[in-house]
Design a protein around this motif. Structure first.
Motif, PDB file in Angstrom:
ATOM      1  N   GLN A  94      15.204   5.401  -0.381  1.00 22.69           N
ATOM      2  CA  GLN A  94      14.147   4.829  -1.176  1.00 22.69           C
ATOM      3  C   GLN A  94      14.123   3.251  -1.200  1.00 22.69           C
ATOM      4  O   GLN A  94      13.062   2.977  -0.963  1.00 22.69           O
ATOM      5  CB  GLN A  94      14.314   5.441  -2.656  1.00 22.69           C
ATOM      6  N   GLY A  95      15.179   2.743  -1.511  1.00 19.88           N
ATOM      7  CA  GLY A  95      15.139   1.150  -1.547  1.00 19.88           C
ATOM      8  C   GLY A  95      14.621   0.656  -0.256  1.00 19.88           C
ATOM      9  O   GLY A  95      14.209  -0.385  -0.242  1.00 19.88           O
ATOM     10  N   PHE A  96      15.404   1.130   0.647  1.00 16.35           N
ATOM     11  CA  PHE A  96      15.151   0.523   2.262  1.00 16.35           C
ATOM     12  C   PHE A  96      13.754   0.810   2.523  1.00 16.35           C
ATOM     13  O   PHE A  96      12.935  -0.063   3.239  1.00 16.35           O
ATOM     14  CB  PHE A  96      15.816   1.276   3.218  1.00 16.35           C
ATOM     15  N   LEU A  97      13.186   1.953   2.306  1.00 19.11           N
ATOM     16  CA  LEU A  97      11.862   2.327   2.473  1.00 19.11           C
ATOM     17  C   LEU A  97      10.910   1.482   1.958  1.00 19.11           C
ATOM     18  O   LEU A  97       9.672   0.899   2.552  1.00 19.11           O
ATOM     19  CB  LEU A  97      11.464   3.680   2.484  1.00 19.11           C
ATOM     20  N   GLU A  98      11.113   1.128   0.569  1.00 20.08           N
ATOM     21  CA  GLU A  98      10.455   0.411  -0.027  1.00 20.08           C
ATOM     22  C   GLU A  98      10.254  -1.207   0.508  1.00 20.08           C
ATOM     23  O   GLU A  98       9.311  -2.090   0.359  1.00 20.08           O
ATOM     24  CB  GLU A  98      10.912   0.025  -1.723  1.00 20.08           C
ATOM     25  N   ILE A  99      11.393  -1.655   1.106  1.00 20.15           N
ATOM     26  CA  ILE A  99      11.505  -2.778   1.705  1.00 20.15           C
ATOM     27  C   ILE A  99      10.652  -2.868   3.000  1.00 20.15           C
ATOM     28  O   ILE A  99       9.782  -3.870   3.264  1.00 20.15           O
ATOM     29  CB  ILE A  99      12.992  -3.288   2.259  1.00 20.15           C
ATOM     30  N   MET A 100      10.636  -1.792   3.648  1.00 27.57           N
ATOM     31  CA  MET A 100       9.816  -1.818   5.044  1.00 27.57           C
ATOM     32  C   MET A 100       8.275  -1.939   4.687  1.00 27.57           C
ATOM     33  O   MET A 100       7.573  -2.327   5.325  1.00 27.57           O
ATOM     34  CB  MET A 100      10.267  -0.557   5.701  1.00 27.57           C
ATOM     35  N   SER A 101       8.218  -1.017   3.679  1.00 29.71           N
ATOM     36  CA  SER A 101       6.637  -0.711   3.303  1.00 29.71           C
ATOM     37  C   SER A 101       6.203  -2.252   2.692  1.00 29.71           C
ATOM     38  O   SER A 101       5.057  -2.625   3.312  1.00 29.71           O
ATOM     39  CB  SER A 101       6.496   0.274   2.063  1.00 29.71           C
ATOM     40  N   MET A 102       6.875  -2.709   2.043  1.00 30.48           N
ATOM     41  CA  MET A 102       6.233  -4.267   1.467  1.00 30.48           C
ATOM     42  C   MET A 102       6.218  -5.268   2.622  1.00 30.48           C
ATOM     43  O   MET A 102       5.583  -6.130   2.481  1.00 30.48           O
ATOM     44  CB  MET A 102       7.585  -4.826   0.368  1.00 30.48           C
ATOM     45  N   ASN A 103       7.230  -5.110   3.746  1.00 30.42           N
ATOM     46  CA  ASN A 103       7.016  -5.944   4.897  1.00 30.42           C
ATOM     47  C   ASN A 103       6.177  -5.275   6.073  1.00 30.42           C
ATOM     48  O   ASN A 103       6.313  -5.876   7.219  1.00 30.42           O
ATOM     49  CB  ASN A 103       8.376  -6.035   5.552  1.00 30.42           C
ATOM     50  N   ASN A 104       5.459  -4.272   5.755  1.00 30.22           N
ATOM     51  CA  ASN A 104       4.359  -3.629   6.458  1.00 30.22           C
ATOM     52  C   ASN A 104       5.003  -3.132   7.991  1.00 30.22           C
ATOM     53  O   ASN A 104       4.416  -3.086   8.895  1.00 30.22           O
ATOM     54  CB  ASN A 104       3.369  -4.539   7.096  1.00 30.22           C
ATOM     55  N   ARG A 105       6.302  -2.448   7.829  1.00 27.54           N
ATOM     56  CA  ARG A 105       7.006  -1.920   8.893  1.00 27.54           C
ATOM     57  C   ARG A 105       6.862  -0.539   8.688  1.00 27.54           C
ATOM     58  O   ARG A 105       7.637   0.417   7.857  1.00 27.54           O
ATOM     59  CB  ARG A 105       8.470  -2.337   9.071  1.00 27.54           C
ATOM     60  N   LYS A 106       5.867   0.204   9.155  1.00 29.93           N
ATOM     61  CA  LYS A 106       5.701   1.598   8.497  1.00 29.93           C
ATOM     62  C   LYS A 106       5.413   2.460   9.771  1.00 29.93           C
ATOM     63  O   LYS A 106       5.211   3.740   9.498  1.00 29.93           O
ATOM     64  CB  LYS A 106       4.193   1.684   7.877  1.00 29.93           C
ATOM     65  N   ARG A 107       6.024   2.279  11.010  1.00 29.92           N
ATOM     66  CA  ARG A 107       5.979   3.404  11.906  1.00 29.92           C
ATOM     67  C   ARG A 107       7.669   3.722  12.256  1.00 29.92           C
ATOM     68  O   ARG A 107       8.507   2.896  12.704  1.00 29.92           O
ATOM     69  CB  ARG A 107       5.606   2.592  13.403  1.00 29.92           C
ATOM     70  N   LEU A 108       7.847   4.973  11.593  1.00 31.17           N
ATOM     71  CA  LEU A 108       9.385   5.244  11.673  1.00 31.17           C
ATOM     72  C   LEU A 108       9.725   6.355  12.572  1.00 31.17           C
ATOM     73  O   LEU A 108       8.939   7.160  12.912  1.00 31.17           O
ATOM     74  CB  LEU A 108       9.517   5.850   9.951  1.00 31.17           C
TER      75      LEU A 108
END
Length: 400
Positions: A162-176
């Motif tokens: 969850q924490g990692f995905l929040e970091i990615m989302s806040m940095n607009n890295r959303k293609r997983l």
């Protein structure tokens, strides 16, 4: 009268030594009984695929044994931890726990390392009605089976990322691109990540499992690269985290971020990959930080390094924490009463060296918060949560 008195004196002369011996021996036996060690048993994979994590757990259990005995033991009794090597065999594992739980000299057991091994023997805990803390397991499915005597120690696997995905989302890295091994822990962690990513509005381009063969990881990387994923996620253990990172290197691909569970928090990961380990994200159930205020955490960290000449991973800390919490529960109970102890573990709100403890009605942990870590310049840094971070997260592999 004189004859009777002489006879009485003769009897006293003959039988008094025996009476004294019986009295003294009885007193000694009682004292021995009162100081009889409280024995805990555990079976760990010390020579199979989980040997790195299991060795950490072994050292964590033994350090807890040392510390708790220095403090007077539990309920006035010294503690002894008996550790068996199951060599990664589920049959040997099951035999170990069957024997330990049937042995009247062993009053408690700790869980083996891994959700798969814990799942293999959890029904034995129910059969013998012995409460056990899951010191090496977090697959959510373990708490879907209606167990009454298995209690989670740390964050369930479906919340790991969850924490990692929040970091990615806040940095607009959303293609997983998400890949997972086929055991219950890895699958549970991956499915939990998928749910959380969807809530964050992220694009899950690939969600698939991988076989334990190097070519499977190459195929996974090809799929992720072709789909133009910006974030690569691997849910598994140490070997799978290394194999996926090596496959990314062979493909000459630089995703913005690479995340893997379990493996990257160990020094073995960095020692194997060297510079390739740089920038890898992972989840740590615990990592030492000088600002931590959990009971006994600073002594644990210092003594672990002094005793074993290495820093403890979260696997060692979890083993130690299981001992801490069992001691707390037993001291609250005031005696070895499994039913009472089960009720205490179900309702207890407390702290160990890894943080908060508290479970729901199914025994699943709901209070503990894990860290997100990243290898930066040869150091494993905490990058989330921000109030305990030792560094900011680094993103974009190819632009450094």
């Amino acid at each position: 009268m004189t004859k009777h008195a002489n006879y009485l004196k003769l009897c006293i002369f003959i039988f008094m030594p025996a009476l004294l011996f019986f009295f003294i021996s009885g007193t000694d036996l009682k004292a021995q009984s009162e100081t009889k060690p409280m024995v805990f048993g555990v079976s760990l994979d010390l020579s199979g695929s989980y040997k790195v994590m299991s060795q950490m757990q072994k050292n964590g259990f033994l350090l807890w044994q040392k510390h708790v005995n220095e403090q007077g033991g539990i309920l006035g009794r010294p503690v002894e931890v008996i550790i068996n090597d199951n060599k990664g065999s589920l049959e040997v594992l099951y035999d170990h726990y069957s024997r330990m739980l049937a042995d009247p000299e062993i009053e408690f057991v700790f869980c083996p390392y891994s959700s798969s091994q814990t799942g293999k023997v959890a029904e034995l805990f129910e059969r013998y009605k012995v409460p056990v803390l899951a010191s090496g397991a977090s697959a959510p499915s373990l708490w879907d089976r209606g167990y009454k005597y298995l209690f989670g120690l740390y964050s369930p696997a479906d919340k790991y990322s969850q924490g990692f995905l929040e970091i990615m989302s806040m940095n607009n890295r959303k293609r997983l691109a998400m890949f997972h091994s086929r055991d219950i822990f890895s699958s549970g962690a991956a499915h939990g990540a998928r749910v959380w990513a969807e809530r964050l509005g992220m694009d899950i381009l690939i969600f698939d499992s991988v076989e334990d063969e190097p070519h499977s990881y190459d195929q996974a990387v090809d799929k992720a690269q072709s789909a133009e994923a910006s974030v690569m996620m691997m849910f598994g253990y140490l070997d799978s985290s290394i194999l996926m990172r090596e496959a990314i290197f062979r493909a000459d691909w630089s995703p913005d971020a690479y995340y893997a569970t379990v493996g990257p928090v160990s020094n073995e990961y960095y020692n194997t990959l060297k510079d390739l380990a740089e920038d890898t994200f992972s989840t740590a159930i615990w990592k030492y930080h000088s600002n931590l205020i959990y009971p006994g955490v600073h002594r644990f960290n210092a003594d672990f390094i002094n005793n074993y000449n290495q820093e403890p991973s979260y696997h060692a800390a979890a083993a130690y924490a299981a001992g801490q919490l069992m001691a707390q529960a037993l001291n609250r109970a005031g005696s070895v009463n499994y039913t009472q102890l089960r009720d205490i573990l179900e309702k207890m709100e407390s702290f160990s060296i890894i943080g908060r403890y508290g479970v729901n009605h199914r025994g699943q942990q709901i209070r503990h918060v894990a860290f997100i870590t990243q290898w930066q310049n040869g150091e494993l840094e905490i990058v989330w949560p921000s109030n305990l971070s030792t560094a900011s997260p680094r993103i974009e592999y190819g632009q450094r």
